[in-house]
Design a protein around this motif. Sequence first.
Motif, PDB file in Angstrom:
ATOM      1  N   UNK A 153       0.832  -1.212   0.000  1.00  0.00           N
ATOM      2  CA  UNK A 153       0.000   0.000   0.000  1.00  0.00           C
ATOM      3  C   UNK A 153       0.861   1.253   0.000  1.00  0.00           C
ATOM      4  N   UNK A 154       1.912   1.253   0.819  1.00  0.00           N
ATOM      5  CA  UNK A 154       2.746   2.447   0.935  1.00  0.00           C
ATOM      6  C   UNK A 154       3.566   2.705  -0.328  1.00  0.00           C
ATOM      7  N   UNK A 159      -2.611   8.510  -3.707  1.00  0.00           N
ATOM      8  CA  UNK A 159      -2.737   9.196  -2.411  1.00  0.00           C
ATOM      9  C   UNK A 159      -2.967   8.219  -1.267  1.00  0.00           C
ATOM     10  N   UNK A 160      -2.452   8.553  -0.113  1.00  0.00           N
ATOM     11  CA  UNK A 160      -2.584   7.728   1.087  1.00  0.00           C
ATOM     12  C   UNK A 160      -3.858   8.112   1.816  1.00  0.00           C
ATOM     13  N   UNK A 274      -2.347  -7.211  -2.786  1.00  0.00           N
ATOM     14  CA  UNK A 274      -3.547  -6.717  -2.123  1.00  0.00           C
ATOM     15  C   UNK A 274      -3.364  -5.281  -1.654  1.00  0.00           C
ATOM     16  N   UNK A 275      -2.190  -4.972  -1.066  1.00  0.00           N
ATOM     17  CA  UNK A 275      -1.947  -3.606  -0.625  1.00  0.00           C
ATOM     18  C   UNK A 275      -1.901  -2.620  -1.774  1.00  0.00           C
ATOM     19  N   UNK A 276      -1.275  -3.009  -2.865  1.00  0.00           N
ATOM     20  CA  UNK A 276      -1.194  -2.137  -4.039  1.00  0.00           C
ATOM     21  C   UNK A 276      -2.579  -1.899  -4.634  1.00  0.00           C
ATOM     22  N   UNK A 277      -3.363  -2.973  -4.748  1.00  0.00           N
ATOM     23  CA  UNK A 277      -4.714  -2.845  -5.298  1.00  0.00           C
ATOM     24  C   UNK A 277      -5.615  -2.021  -4.381  1.00  0.00           C
ATOM     25  N   UNK A 278      -5.404  -2.105  -3.071  1.00  0.00           N
ATOM     26  CA  UNK A 278      -6.206  -1.308  -2.140  1.00  0.00           C
ATOM     27  C   UNK A 278      -5.931   0.181  -2.298  1.00  0.00           C
ATOM     28  N   UNK A 279      -4.712   0.534  -2.687  1.00  0.00           N
ATOM     29  CA  UNK A 279      -4.347   1.944  -2.817  1.00  0.00           C
ATOM     30  C   UNK A 279      -4.714   2.514  -4.181  1.00  0.00           C
TER      31      UNK A 279
END
Length: 483
Positions: A153-154, A159-160, A274-279
């Motif tokens: 995600x980071x 944008x965060x 999953x983190x990348x897709x969530x962001x």
Amino acid sequence: MHRIAANSSGWYQFARRLTAYQPHSCPQGHLRLYVNKAPVNQISSTVSKTGKDNDSAEKPAQAVPLAVPLPVPLPALDPKAIVKEIKESVKLTSNTLGTVTLSSPGNNVKKSSPSAVPSITSLPGLSRLLYHYLMLSKIRLTSLVVMTTMAGYAMAPAPFELSTFLLCSVGTTLVSGAANSINQVIETSFDAQMPRTRNRVLVQGHLSRLHAVGFAMGASSLGVSMLYFGVNELTALLGAANLILYTSIYTPMKRYSILNTWVGSLVGAIPPLMGWAACTGDIGIGAWILAGLLYCWQFPHFNALSWNIRPEYLKAGYKMMANSHPKLCTLVSLRHTGYITGLSLLAPVLGVTNNWFALESLPLNAYFAYLAWDFHQKADSKSSRKLFRFSLLHLPILMALFLLNKSHWVFSEDKAKDELSGVAMSDQKTLLKQEPKGDDYLVPNVLLDVNGVGSIKAIEDNLLINVTSVLPAASTNSPRKLF
């Protein structure tokens, strides 16, 4: 006749001690037998001397428990039984802790005394239940999964958002905990045979298999729902796919083929996606680079770990490279450290990171490859321990370098775009204030507005100004000629 009766009584006493077991302390899925250490002739002679069956005359010898795995199917899910068990687990048991029974010739007296040694059983009911849930979820492994999801995600170029980040992290935690719980339910009888896993919750009987299945069903449903409604559909789909892949393919495959290591590495590569897709809502080239790094890292990490516990895996019947293909085990570890170096050098070429990432990660990856080469050459416990310990440092350092050197920082791009927008608007206002000249044409001014960030209204106004500057002024005295 008396001798025959004495011998018969002795064999009856021996059979009674041999088949004695304690159902309340036996883990589910096992048959616990207690074998007497005393020889048969000693038991027969003792009974023949007394001439009667007297249990209190002599204390039996110490018994040795033997855990025999039984193919027990998964229990049927009964919500009422699960709720009842949870209520019983939450009850405070401080009155029953530390109870000591004092035997006397006349009577038995129970006396309550506080427990001198603190343990998990001395915790209140709710705290003890939460502790068992954490152990059932394999909290260390789940933490590693959640950390790689946060890293994905980071590192995404978007944008965060704190709310999405928290929902993604909590949902991934629940899904990973549910997968690990089902894994322990399936492997309860096999975990009992390994020293590394014989103290797990289900093996020790702290929770029942039915309770563990209910916990897994609730955690997985809640986790996937949080990912679907709180994040996006793609993240929820990846989480559900990873849950099925871990419980239905990887776990059974461990007993049949060494390909389980490749499937397990694929399971570990999905969390950064999953983190990348969530962001971002999609999976870009940077997400695949991260997934590739996680996939390759797990081979030297797990192969080095499994090398020192090969007898345990062999005893439990697991098919691992360290047992059946030791040369392949060390070679695969070395090969994937080279893949990690190649992916780290490819990231700047694809524009995912800057060139500093390749330079900074090169010494780290080179030493990792050196330890894998040493493990491949020596194939002993010392080299495998060095490789395993350094792998625990290698992954977080590599992820930190990736984050610090990523190319697309959203706040810097927004700032540059705002500056460009301000310059374009100022140039447009300056051109509008200038007097039109005879050699000014329509096309350059319109292209300037299109290349800038002017609105459609500004472009139309500028178009009218240019048209009036090109056409000759109409005379009021002379009539307009027609073609």
